[in-house]
Every structure is written in C-alpha cells, then in structure tokens.
Design a protein around this motif. Sequence first.
Motif, short mmCIF file in Angstrom:
data_model
loop_
_atom_site.label_atom_id
_atom_site.label_comp_id
_atom_site.label_asym_id
_atom_site.label_seq_id
_atom_site.Cartn_x
_atom_site.Cartn_y
_atom_site.Cartn_z
N TYR A 254 -11.39 21.72 -2.26
CA TYR A 254 -10.47 21.13 -1.50
C TYR A 254 -11.03 20.23 -1.21
CZ TYR A 254 -7.33 25.34 -1.24
OH TYR A 254 -6.91 26.25 -1.28
N GLY A 255 -12.62 19.80 -1.57
CA GLY A 255 -12.95 18.10 -1.14
C GLY A 255 -13.18 17.08 -2.65
N LEU A 256 -12.86 17.35 -3.33
CA LEU A 256 -13.08 16.44 -4.69
C LEU A 256 -11.07 15.82 -4.32
CD1 LEU A 256 -14.04 15.94 -7.19
CD2 LEU A 256 -12.72 17.72 -8.26
N PRO A 257 -10.16 16.81 -4.15
CA PRO A 257 -9.13 15.48 -4.12
C PRO A 257 -8.79 14.14 -2.93
CG PRO A 257 -7.95 17.43 -4.39
CD PRO A 257 -9.36 18.07 -4.03
N ILE A 258 -10.21 15.12 -2.01
CA ILE A 258 -9.75 13.86 -0.67
C ILE A 258 -10.93 12.60 -1.05
CG2 ILE A 258 -10.84 13.84 1.67
CD1 ILE A 258 -8.68 15.65 1.46
N ILE A 259 -12.07 13.00 -1.96
CA ILE A 259 -12.61 12.34 -2.58
C ILE A 259 -11.41 11.07 -3.30
CG2 ILE A 259 -14.48 11.71 -4.58
CD1 ILE A 259 -16.05 14.03 -3.47
N PHE A 260 -10.87 11.68 -4.38
CA PHE A 260 -10.22 10.79 -5.13
C PHE A 260 -9.24 9.82 -3.91
CE2 PHE A 260 -10.28 13.68 -8.90
CZ PHE A 260 -11.39 13.56 -9.08
N PHE A 261 -9.01 10.28 -2.70
CA PHE A 261 -8.60 10.08 -2.59
C PHE A 261 -8.97 8.94 -1.65
CE2 PHE A 261 -6.50 8.42 2.12
CZ PHE A 261 -5.63 8.18 1.74
N ILE A 262 -9.95 8.86 -1.46
CA ILE A 262 -10.91 7.49 -0.14
C ILE A 262 -11.56 6.01 -1.73
CG2 ILE A 262 -13.02 6.87 0.50
CD1 ILE A 262 -12.75 10.00 1.70
N ILE A 263 -10.69 6.62 -2.97
CA ILE A 263 -11.69 5.55 -3.84
C ILE A 263 -10.36 4.79 -3.77
CG2 ILE A 263 -11.78 5.88 -6.80
CD1 ILE A 263 -14.09 8.19 -6.05
N ILE A 264 -9.82 5.11 -4.28
CA ILE A 264 -8.18 5.06 -5.19
C ILE A 264 -7.81 3.66 -2.88
CG2 ILE A 264 -5.55 5.06 -4.90
CD1 ILE A 264 -6.81 7.32 -6.08
N ILE A 265 -7.97 4.23 -2.13
CA ILE A 265 -7.51 3.63 -1.25
C ILE A 265 -8.65 2.27 -0.56
CG2 ILE A 265 -7.77 3.66 1.86
CD1 ILE A 265 -5.72 4.79 0.23
N THR A 266 -9.45 2.47 -1.18
CA THR A 266 -11.07 1.98 -0.88
C THR A 266 -11.22 0.59 -2.16
OG1 THR A 266 -12.36 2.99 -1.51
CG2 THR A 266 -12.70 3.67 0.64
N TYR A 267 -10.90 0.99 -2.67
CA TYR A 267 -10.74 0.45 -4.61
C TYR A 267 -9.58 -0.48 -3.98
CZ TYR A 267 -10.32 -0.87 -8.94
OH TYR A 267 -10.81 -1.86 -10.57
N ASP A 268 -8.80 -0.81 -3.35
CA ASP A 268 -7.47 -1.34 -2.91
C ASP A 268 -7.63 -2.18 -1.61
OD1 ASP A 268 -4.78 -3.09 -3.64
OD2 ASP A 268 -4.67 -1.82 -1.77
N MET A 269 -8.46 -1.42 -1.02
CA MET A 269 -8.33 -2.23 0.60
C MET A 269 -9.83 -3.72 0.03
SD MET A 269 -9.23 -0.07 3.56
CE MET A 269 -8.50 0.82 4.08
N PHE A 270 -10.64 -3.02 -0.44
CA PHE A 270 -12.14 -3.70 -0.73
C PHE A 270 -11.76 -4.87 -1.59
CE2 PHE A 270 -13.71 -0.17 2.43
CZ PHE A 270 -13.57 -0.67 2.96
N LYS A 271 -10.82 -4.20 -1.96
CA LYS A 271 -10.42 -5.60 -4.00
C LYS A 271 -11.93 -5.10 -4.58
CE LYS A 271 -7.79 -8.69 -1.38
NZ LYS A 271 -7.49 -7.79 0.03
N LEU A 272 -12.06 -3.85 -5.09
CA LEU A 272 -12.91 -4.13 -5.43
C LEU A 272 -12.65 -4.26 -7.16
CD1 LEU A 272 -14.84 -0.67 -4.39
CD2 LEU A 272 -15.21 -2.84 -3.85
N SER A 273 -11.34 -4.39 -7.27
CA SER A 273 -11.12 -4.67 -9.24
C SER A 273 -11.90 -5.71 -9.78
CB SER A 273 -9.34 -5.23 -9.14
OG SER A 273 -9.30 -5.03 -10.74
N GLY A 274 -12.31 -5.46 -10.87
CA GLY A 274 -13.71 -6.42 -11.60
C GLY A 274 -15.06 -5.93 -11.48
N LYS A 275 -14.78 -5.46 -10.44
CA LYS A 275 -16.64 -4.44 -9.94
C LYS A 275 -16.61 -3.84 -10.22
CE LYS A 275 -15.80 -8.55 -5.51
NZ LYS A 275 -15.58 -8.71 -4.40
N ILE A 276 -16.50 -3.13 -9.88
CA ILE A 276 -16.65 -1.17 -10.07
C ILE A 276 -15.16 -0.60 -11.49
CG2 ILE A 276 -18.00 -1.13 -8.76
CD1 ILE A 276 -15.99 1.33 -7.67
#
Length: 324
Positions: free
Chosen positions: A88-110
């Motif tokens: 059950y923790g795995l979907p939470i991890i994916f949720f955090i990855i997607i949210i923070t990826y956009d929030m911290f503008k990580l496109s092109g960095k990771i």
Amino acid sequence: MQIKSNKRLNEELIKASKVCIAGLIAVYISNELWYSRASTMTITVFLLLVSYPAASSSRGYFKQRFLANIYALCITAIIHPIFNGNLYGLPIIFFIIIITYDMFKLSGKISIVSCATGSLLLYINSDMAGIVSRFFSIIIGSVIAIIVNEIILPINSGDVAEKSLMKISTDILLNMESLIKYRGIFGETYSDFNKHLQALTANLVILEKDINIISGGFRLREHSNKLKKYNQLQQVAIAADNYLKIISELNDDFVSLEQIDRDYIIEITEVIYESHKNIIEGKIFDENINLKIDSNRLDMSQHANILIISRLIEYLNKINEIED
C-alpha cells in the motif's frame, strides 16, 4: 530500396552486438564485485548505447538517473518504515514523486521514469538494509554501464559532424554549379537544406559537449582543433543555401532582368563558388576574396537585384570569415 534495408540491418546488427558485448562484460564485472544484482544495469547499458550514442548524452542521462535514484532512495527510506514494507505504500511513493516532480520543477534534472523504477526496485521485498544494498547495486551498475559505453566502439561524434558537414557542403556546391552552368535558370523548385542544416547544428552541439568531457576531449583531440572551422563552414553553407533559395524564389524576376545584370550576378557567384569549393576540397588559399561588388553595374531599382545581392554579400562575408 533493398540497399537501404540492408544498410539499416547492418546498423542494427552493430548496435545489437555492442549491447550484447557490453552486457556480458557488465554482468561479469558485477559478479566479480560480488554485486550480481548490479547486472540489472544491462538495461542501462542498452539505453546508453541505443538511445544515447554520444558520450555527452550518455553522461547527461547517467546524471539524471543517478540523481533520480538518490531521490527515490530518500522517499523510499521515509515511506517504507511507515507502511512496514506493505505494498500500500508504493502508490503513495509514486504520488509523492509525481507531485514533487512538478512542484520543484525537476524536469530535465532527474528522470521521473528512473525515479519510479528505482523506487519500485528499492521498495519491494526489502528491509532498510536491503534498500541500501539495492541502491548501491543500481549505482555500481550505472557506473560500469557508462564506462563500458565509452570504451566499446564509441561513436565518434567528430566523424559524424564532419561527414554531415562535407555531405551538405558538397550537395550545395553541386546546386551552385548547376546555377552557374544554366546562368541562373532553375529547371525546378530548389529543395533547400534547412532540415539537414538543423541536423548538422545538433551534431556540432553534441561534438562540442563531447570535447568538453574528460574522456571525450582526449579521443576527439583532432576534431577539437577543427571545431571552430566546422562552425564557420556551417555558416557558409547556411549563407549559400539562403542565396540559392532566394534565386529560386525570385527566378521569374531574375530571368526577366537585363542580360548585363544577370551576367554580373553569375560572375560574382562563380568567384565565391570557386573559393567555397577550394575550402571544402582542402586547397590552400592565402587571403580573403578581394571582391568588391560594383553597384553601378546593376540596376538597383530592381527589387530582385537588391535581395539577390544582399544574399551574395552574406555568402561572401561568411567565406571571408573562415580562418586557416
């Protein structure tokens, strides 16, 4: 058509052989280091060799993957103890990855795909010790992958750029030769080299990046000394292409010009063409083209003359900017 098919097959065969050899060496090294799980980086080898043939590109991918796995490790290390490794923790991890990826503008960095994949590999069937062990196996595998990628039959981006430049220059000169031969009359619409020149620009950017990395600089020393001239010749090719394009677009107007005007424009074109051809063929020239365009020999009230001469001047200036 059959020739093209065979050529494509040969390219794929070479590429597949590189991946196979790199994968076998990588698995062997991984086992020797007692990190057999690091052999999963054969996937990385495949991506590096097939999708990122240039050294600078593979380095960029490796950097994104490295940072993505560190990011995945941090998130997994936080969420894993909370859910005690439950799926059950795995979907939470994916949720955090997607949210923070956009929030911290990580496109092109990771790489978000690497981050999600890394989290999946780290989380499933692992305790905290297993997570750390898996993390190091991924990093070791990636390091081996990038080393193997640069050692086994690396694509020489200098040869690629030079070959592309020479091919474009030769084809443009053939068009210029036809223009001179038929005194400025185009039998059909000119097919410009815009797409080819854009591809050449990309190749030159890759070459410059490859030269600036440690391993690439040594391997590409010969091309490093020629990079400035490559860029200058690219500018000459662009100027020549622009000139041919304007002559083609205004061909009806050009043909309707006075004979004396047409002859003078072709005369100037021939002088510049010969200089361009000598440079491409590697012939020695001691000085710039000492050519002054005499506006008194042209009817500058004609719109076509003004546009054509402006492109000729651009072509001439780019030729004169080239240094031995």
